[in-house]
Write a protein that holds these residues in place. Structure first.
Motif, PDB file in Angstrom:
ATOM      1  N   GLY A 122      66.227  15.232  -7.006  1.00  0.00           N
ATOM      2  CA  GLY A 122      65.073  15.566  -7.841  1.00  0.00           C
ATOM      3  C   GLY A 122      64.342  14.329  -8.324  1.00  0.00           C
ATOM      4  O   GLY A 122      63.103  14.268  -8.307  1.00  0.00           O
ATOM      5  N   GLN A 123      65.099  13.320  -8.740  1.00  0.00           N
ATOM      6  CA  GLN A 123      64.480  12.078  -9.202  1.00  0.00           C
ATOM      7  C   GLN A 123      63.775  11.359  -8.066  1.00  0.00           C
ATOM      8  O   GLN A 123      62.705  10.770  -8.262  1.00  0.00           O
ATOM      9  CB  GLN A 123      65.533  11.165  -9.832  1.00  0.00           C
ATOM     10  CG  GLN A 123      66.057  11.645 -11.182  1.00  0.00           C
ATOM     11  CD  GLN A 123      67.114  12.732 -11.061  1.00  0.00           C
ATOM     12  OE1 GLN A 123      67.330  13.284  -9.983  1.00  0.00           O
ATOM     13  NE2 GLN A 123      67.774  13.053 -12.159  1.00  0.00           N
ATOM     14  N   LEU A 124      64.353  11.398  -6.880  1.00  0.00           N
ATOM     15  CA  LEU A 124      63.723  10.747  -5.737  1.00  0.00           C
ATOM     16  C   LEU A 124      62.425  11.450  -5.350  1.00  0.00           C
ATOM     17  O   LEU A 124      61.428  10.795  -5.001  1.00  0.00           O
ATOM     18  CB  LEU A 124      64.687  10.731  -4.549  1.00  0.00           C
ATOM     19  CG  LEU A 124      65.965   9.902  -4.732  1.00  0.00           C
ATOM     20  CD1 LEU A 124      66.877  10.057  -3.515  1.00  0.00           C
ATOM     21  CD2 LEU A 124      65.628   8.432  -4.947  1.00  0.00           C
ATOM     22  N   VAL A 125      62.422  12.766  -5.405  1.00  0.00           N
ATOM     23  CA  VAL A 125      61.204  13.511  -5.078  1.00  0.00           C
ATOM     24  C   VAL A 125      60.129  13.289  -6.132  1.00  0.00           C
ATOM     25  O   VAL A 125      58.933  13.190  -5.827  1.00  0.00           O
ATOM     26  CB  VAL A 125      61.520  15.014  -4.924  1.00  0.00           C
ATOM     27  CG1 VAL A 125      60.230  15.833  -4.737  1.00  0.00           C
ATOM     28  CG2 VAL A 125      62.464  15.245  -3.750  1.00  0.00           C
ATOM     29  N   SER A 126      60.535  13.184  -7.384  1.00  0.00           N
ATOM     30  CA  SER A 126      59.563  13.043  -8.476  1.00  0.00           C
ATOM     31  C   SER A 126      58.778  11.738  -8.396  1.00  0.00           C
ATOM     32  O   SER A 126      57.717  11.610  -9.025  1.00  0.00           O
ATOM     33  CB  SER A 126      60.283  13.128  -9.823  1.00  0.00           C
ATOM     34  OG  SER A 126      61.166  12.027  -9.998  1.00  0.00           O
ATOM     35  N   VAL A 127      59.273  10.762  -7.633  1.00  0.00           N
ATOM     36  CA  VAL A 127      58.526   9.514  -7.457  1.00  0.00           C
ATOM     37  C   VAL A 127      57.150   9.792  -6.844  1.00  0.00           C
ATOM     38  O   VAL A 127      56.175   9.087  -7.130  1.00  0.00           O
ATOM     39  CB  VAL A 127      59.330   8.539  -6.571  1.00  0.00           C
ATOM     40  CG1 VAL A 127      58.510   7.302  -6.209  1.00  0.00           C
ATOM     41  CG2 VAL A 127      60.620   8.138  -7.273  1.00  0.00           C
ATOM     42  N   PHE A 128      57.047  10.831  -6.028  1.00  0.00           N
ATOM     43  CA  PHE A 128      55.802  11.158  -5.336  1.00  0.00           C
ATOM     44  C   PHE A 128      54.970  12.199  -6.089  1.00  0.00           C
ATOM     45  O   PHE A 128      53.938  12.643  -5.574  1.00  0.00           O
ATOM     46  CB  PHE A 128      56.114  11.684  -3.928  1.00  0.00           C
ATOM     47  CG  PHE A 128      56.790  10.668  -3.043  1.00  0.00           C
ATOM     48  CD1 PHE A 128      56.052   9.828  -2.233  1.00  0.00           C
ATOM     49  CD2 PHE A 128      58.180  10.550  -3.036  1.00  0.00           C
ATOM     50  CE1 PHE A 128      56.675   8.895  -1.422  1.00  0.00           C
ATOM     51  CE2 PHE A 128      58.811   9.619  -2.223  1.00  0.00           C
ATOM     52  CZ  PHE A 128      58.052   8.790  -1.411  1.00  0.00           C
ATOM     53  N   GLU A 129      55.414  12.583  -7.255  1.00  0.00           N
ATOM     54  CA  GLU A 129      54.692  13.611  -8.011  1.00  0.00           C
ATOM     55  C   GLU A 129      53.325  13.092  -8.448  1.00  0.00           C
ATOM     56  O   GLU A 129      53.211  11.990  -8.993  1.00  0.00           O
ATOM     57  CB  GLU A 129      55.504  14.022  -9.241  1.00  0.00           C
ATOM     58  CG  GLU A 129      54.902  15.180 -10.006  1.00  0.00           C
ATOM     59  CD  GLU A 129      55.793  15.615 -11.150  1.00  0.00           C
ATOM     60  OE1 GLU A 129      55.403  16.568 -11.855  1.00  0.00           O
ATOM     61  OE2 GLU A 129      56.880  15.010 -11.335  1.00  0.00           O
ATOM     62  N   PRO A 130      52.258  13.860  -8.219  1.00  0.00           N
ATOM     63  CA  PRO A 130      50.925  13.413  -8.619  1.00  0.00           C
ATOM     64  C   PRO A 130      50.769  13.390 -10.133  1.00  0.00           C
ATOM     65  O   PRO A 130      51.528  14.038 -10.866  1.00  0.00           O
ATOM     66  CB  PRO A 130      49.992  14.443  -7.971  1.00  0.00           C
ATOM     67  CG  PRO A 130      50.836  15.657  -7.772  1.00  0.00           C
ATOM     68  CD  PRO A 130      52.233  15.158  -7.523  1.00  0.00           C
ATOM     69  N   ALA A 131      49.788  12.632 -10.604  1.00  0.00           N
ATOM     70  CA  ALA A 131      49.575  12.495 -12.046  1.00  0.00           C
ATOM     71  C   ALA A 131      49.188  13.832 -12.672  1.00  0.00           C
ATOM     72  O   ALA A 131      49.614  14.150 -13.785  1.00  0.00           O
ATOM     73  CB  ALA A 131      48.498  11.447 -12.316  1.00  0.00           C
ATOM     74  N   ARG A 132      48.385  14.602 -11.961  1.00  0.00           N
ATOM     75  CA  ARG A 132      47.984  15.918 -12.459  1.00  0.00           C
ATOM     76  C   ARG A 132      48.859  17.000 -11.827  1.00  0.00           C
ATOM     77  O   ARG A 132      49.265  16.874 -10.668  1.00  0.00           O
ATOM     78  CB  ARG A 132      46.517  16.183 -12.146  1.00  0.00           C
ATOM     79  CG  ARG A 132      45.555  15.205 -12.831  1.00  0.00           C
ATOM     80  CD  ARG A 132      44.121  15.543 -12.480  1.00  0.00           C
ATOM     81  NE  ARG A 132      43.187  14.637 -13.143  1.00  0.00           N
ATOM     82  CZ  ARG A 132      41.865  14.702 -13.006  1.00  0.00           C
ATOM     83  NH1 ARG A 132      41.339  15.636 -12.198  1.00  0.00           N
ATOM     84  NH2 ARG A 132      41.084  13.849 -13.645  1.00  0.00           N
TER      85      ARG A 132
END
Length: 251
Positions: A122-132
């Motif tokens: 989950g933490q690794l995927v969240s690196v690519f999470e967009p700002a919005r």
């Protein structure tokens, strides 16, 4: 003066024997890289054309895969270099020890990656999470997490493949390594096409099939290595040892 003294122009000629060895042992590696890269790009395209969520998930997955794979390339180069050196010296036993050392290094490194992929996806995927907030990314998160967790097995398999294939290439068994690598990569292309675009299966199922084929990948490379044919390959012929000059009595 240097040209005349050392005969520089005379050395600029075609050495057919050396060029033949360069082509024989070198072209399979270059052709393998080209065909595998084409197959890899085609597989990514098949995932991208499935859905936007699958495209996002596989992009996240392969981004982390590329990061984790780079150190394994270094291990492969090290194994190739040492195996080539020891095989050139006519010592296949030392070449085998170098291969096993590379395999152990790969397992230690891959174990660290396994822990990260299994317990912190989950933490690794969240690196690519967009700002919005983005609905498409939210749909891709569970797919990417599944792929990362399954990739823990995939990375362990990669450590076996890079070490064994590096040993085979270093020993000169480049043609067989090319055939099995290219064959399995392109076998995946129709499998993914049928699963994703004919049967309408999920990207998780397609990724599972990819990992299973890579399991076959490692098994075939190991069987080829265990067969021992690489021990008989001679890329460099040993120079004959000159016979000692014995002075006969009275001379």
């Amino acid at each position: 003066s240097n040209r005349l003294e050392y005969g520089l122009l005379a050395s600029l000629k075609l050495d057919r024997a050396t060029m033949g060895k360069l082509l024989r042992f070198g072209y399979p590696a270059g052709l393998e890289f080209f065909l595998n890269f084409a197959a890899f790009t085609t597989m990514i395209t098949l995932f991208h054309s499935h859905s936007s969520a699958a495209a996002t998930a596989v992009t996240v997955m392969f981004s982390w895969d590329m990061v984790s794979f780079v150190p394994l390339i270094g291990i492969q180069i090290g194994v190739m270099s040492l195996v080539g050196r020891y095989m050139g010296a006519g010592n296949p036993d030392l070449a085998h020890r170098a291969t096993m050392s590379g395999l152990k290094c790969g397992w230690v490194y891959s174990s660290v990656i396994l822990v990260l992929f299994v317990f912190l996806p989950g933490q690794l995927v969240s690196v690519f999470e967009p700002a919005r907030p983005d609905e498409g990314f939210a749909q891709a998160v569970p797919i990417a997490i599944y792929m990362l967790r399954l990739a823990a097995v995939y990375v362990m398999l990669e450590s076996v493949v890079v070490s064994i294939s590096g040993a085979l290439r270093g020993a000169g068994d480049t043609f067989w390594a090319m055939c099995i690598s290219v064959g399995l990569h392109w076998l995946l292309v129709p499998i993914l096409f049928v699963m994703l675009h004919v049967l309408g299966m999920s990207p998780q199922a397609g990724w599972t099939a990819l990992v299973c084929v890579f399991l076959l990948f490692s098994v075939l490379f190991y069987l080829r290595y265990r067969g021992g044919k690489w021990r008989q390959i001679r890329m460099v012929e040993p120079h004959p040892t000159p016979e000692p000059v014995v002075n006969e009595p009275g001379l």
